[in-house]
Structure formats: C-alpha cells, structure tokens
Design a protein around this motif. Structure first.
Motif, PDB file in Angstrom:
ATOM      1  N   ASN A 151      35.981 128.388  22.218  1.00  0.00           N
ATOM      2  CA  ASN A 151      36.210 128.834  23.600  1.00  0.00           C
ATOM      3  C   ASN A 151      37.474 128.201  24.175  1.00  0.00           C
ATOM      4  O   ASN A 151      37.517 127.774  25.327  1.00  0.00           O
ATOM      5  CB  ASN A 151      34.997 128.546  24.477  1.00  0.00           C
ATOM      6  CG  ASN A 151      33.780 129.313  24.031  1.00  0.00           C
ATOM      7  OD1 ASN A 151      33.877 130.413  23.506  1.00  0.00           O
ATOM      8  ND2 ASN A 151      32.609 128.724  24.204  1.00  0.00           N
ATOM      9  N   GLY A 152      38.503 128.105  23.326  1.00  0.00           N
ATOM     10  CA  GLY A 152      39.796 127.593  23.758  1.00  0.00           C
ATOM     11  C   GLY A 152      39.963 126.093  23.698  1.00  0.00           C
ATOM     12  O   GLY A 152      41.041 125.578  24.006  1.00  0.00           O
ATOM     13  N   VAL A 153      38.931 125.362  23.310  1.00  0.00           N
ATOM     14  CA  VAL A 153      38.984 123.898  23.268  1.00  0.00           C
ATOM     15  C   VAL A 153      38.933 123.425  21.815  1.00  0.00           C
ATOM     16  O   VAL A 153      38.036 123.830  21.062  1.00  0.00           O
ATOM     17  CB  VAL A 153      37.804 123.283  24.066  1.00  0.00           C
ATOM     18  CG1 VAL A 153      37.808 121.769  23.958  1.00  0.00           C
ATOM     19  CG2 VAL A 153      37.840 123.734  25.518  1.00  0.00           C
ATOM     20  N   ALA A 154      39.859 122.563  21.432  1.00  0.00           N
ATOM     21  CA  ALA A 154      39.863 122.018  20.075  1.00  0.00           C
ATOM     22  C   ALA A 154      38.704 121.034  19.928  1.00  0.00           C
ATOM     23  O   ALA A 154      38.525 120.145  20.753  1.00  0.00           O
ATOM     24  CB  ALA A 154      41.187 121.329  19.778  1.00  0.00           C
ATOM     25  N   GLU A 155      37.912 121.241  18.892  1.00  0.00           N
ATOM     26  CA  GLU A 155      36.771 120.373  18.593  1.00  0.00           C
ATOM     27  C   GLU A 155      36.989 119.775  17.209  1.00  0.00           C
ATOM     28  O   GLU A 155      37.262 120.501  16.251  1.00  0.00           O
ATOM     29  CB  GLU A 155      35.457 121.170  18.612  1.00  0.00           C
ATOM     30  CG  GLU A 155      35.155 121.861  19.922  1.00  0.00           C
ATOM     31  CD  GLU A 155      34.669 120.916  21.013  1.00  0.00           C
ATOM     32  OE1 GLU A 155      34.466 119.711  20.731  1.00  0.00           O
ATOM     33  OE2 GLU A 155      34.506 121.390  22.146  1.00  0.00           O
ATOM     34  N   HIS A 156      36.880 118.441  17.111  1.00  0.00           N
ATOM     35  CA  HIS A 156      37.044 117.726  15.850  1.00  0.00           C
ATOM     36  C   HIS A 156      35.735 117.002  15.566  1.00  0.00           C
ATOM     37  O   HIS A 156      35.211 116.295  16.435  1.00  0.00           O
ATOM     38  CB  HIS A 156      38.181 116.704  15.940  1.00  0.00           C
ATOM     39  CG  HIS A 156      39.444 117.266  16.508  1.00  0.00           C
ATOM     40  ND1 HIS A 156      40.313 118.036  15.770  1.00  0.00           N
ATOM     41  CD2 HIS A 156      39.971 117.184  17.750  1.00  0.00           C
ATOM     42  CE1 HIS A 156      41.326 118.393  16.535  1.00  0.00           C
ATOM     43  NE2 HIS A 156      41.144 117.889  17.747  1.00  0.00           N
ATOM     44  N   PHE A 157      35.218 117.145  14.352  1.00  0.00           N
ATOM     45  CA  PHE A 157      33.935 116.528  14.020  1.00  0.00           C
ATOM     46  C   PHE A 157      33.761 116.465  12.509  1.00  0.00           C
ATOM     47  O   PHE A 157      34.484 117.127  11.761  1.00  0.00           O
ATOM     48  CB  PHE A 157      32.767 117.312  14.646  1.00  0.00           C
ATOM     49  CG  PHE A 157      32.816 118.791  14.357  1.00  0.00           C
ATOM     50  CD1 PHE A 157      32.257 119.306  13.198  1.00  0.00           C
ATOM     51  CD2 PHE A 157      33.448 119.661  15.235  1.00  0.00           C
ATOM     52  CE1 PHE A 157      32.315 120.657  12.918  1.00  0.00           C
ATOM     53  CE2 PHE A 157      33.513 121.025  14.963  1.00  0.00           C
ATOM     54  CZ  PHE A 157      32.940 121.520  13.807  1.00  0.00           C
ATOM     55  N   ALA A 158      32.788 115.693  12.092  1.00  0.00           N
ATOM     56  CA  ALA A 158      32.406 115.631  10.680  1.00  0.00           C
ATOM     57  C   ALA A 158      31.221 116.572  10.493  1.00  0.00           C
ATOM     58  O   ALA A 158      30.284 116.571  11.297  1.00  0.00           O
ATOM     59  CB  ALA A 158      32.020 114.219  10.289  1.00  0.00           C
TER      60      ALA A 158
END
Length: 160
Positions: A8-15
C-alpha cells in the motif's frame, strides 16, 4: 530470508520463513486483516490482493517469492480521506455486500476489471460473471455485485 515488499505504498522490510504465505504476512505480520483467510486452497477468493497490479490469491503466494513486489490490499483502496473508491461506492449503492467476508477479495479482483474498462467498452454481464468465478459469495447471489461493477464502470467512464 530477508524480504522487502512495498505494501500500500509503504516499504516493509522483514525476515520471512521460506514457507510463509503472503496472506499470513499481511494479516499476522503487518496487521492488514482486511485480507481474509477462507479456504486456504485458492478456491474462495477472500484473500485476493494485487501483486504488481495483478489480482492474486495471497493464500497461494509464498512471501519470499513476492520479494521486491508491490502489494495492494483492501486497506489501500479508499482515498486518503477515507472516501470509498468508485467500485466500493457502487457496491454499497447496489447492496453488493451483505456479511462482507468476501467483499475485500471481490473489490481487489473486480477493481482490476473496472480499471481495465476505463475508457473502453463496459464489460458485459457475462464478462463480469466470468471475472467473478474465482470469488465465492454465500450471501448476495452476485446480481447486486454485477450491478455494482456496471455502475462503477459507468462512473469511471464519466469521470475519465
């Protein structure tokens, strides 16, 4: 594995675990519970999201396979002030939702159809029903949903 998605337009960083499903990441990892888990086998369509602009059943997508992609969920459909999209408003006006469980998946899938019809001939009732084949609804009988899509397409053509 480390994964980056634009949700939704937001960068998400995760494992993410290698077996994690995209629907699980959206709901449990990111709190986007509008994407529903229904059948877990890709048959009901309640988990439909857009992956790089195309409708996909997120219960069939492995999160790591979606790395680098843009994901749109039902939470990202309404306007910045919370105003409903043309399709959401048309479904509301035509009573195309009842219990609402299937609605997010339908909006995500049918939104692609409405967008593709902008500036073109409106889809026919059989074409709309064909597009709906991957989304099951127990409440509406689909008649109101079809009318909602027709209304949204007409609205889109008037605004375009």
């Amino acid at each position: 594995m480390n994964v980056t998605l634009k949700v939704n337009g937001v960068a998400e960083h995760f494992a993410a675990e290698p077996h994690e499903l995209l629907v699980e990441r959206l709901r449990d990892g990111l709190g986007l519970t509008g994407t529903k888990i229904g059948c877990d086998t890709g048959q009901c369509g309640s988990c439909v999201v857009r992956l790089d602009g195309k409708s996909v059943k997120s219960c069939l997508v492995i999160t790591v396979a979606a790395a680098g992609s843009e994901v749109s969920t039902i939470e990202g459909v309404a306007g910045p002030g919370g105003e409903l999209s043309a399709l959401q408003e048309a479904l509301r006006q035509e009573h195309g939702t009842q219990c609402g469980f299937c609605t997010p998946g339908m909006v995500m899938a049918l939104g692609e159809l409405v967008e593709s019809a902008a500036g073109a001939a409106a889809p026919t009732e059989p074409e709309i029903r064909e597009w709906l084949t991957g989304n099951l609804c127990r409440c509406t009988g689909y008649h109101s949903v079809v009318r909602g899509v027709q209304r949204a397409c007409a609205t889109s053509r008037q605004e375009g």
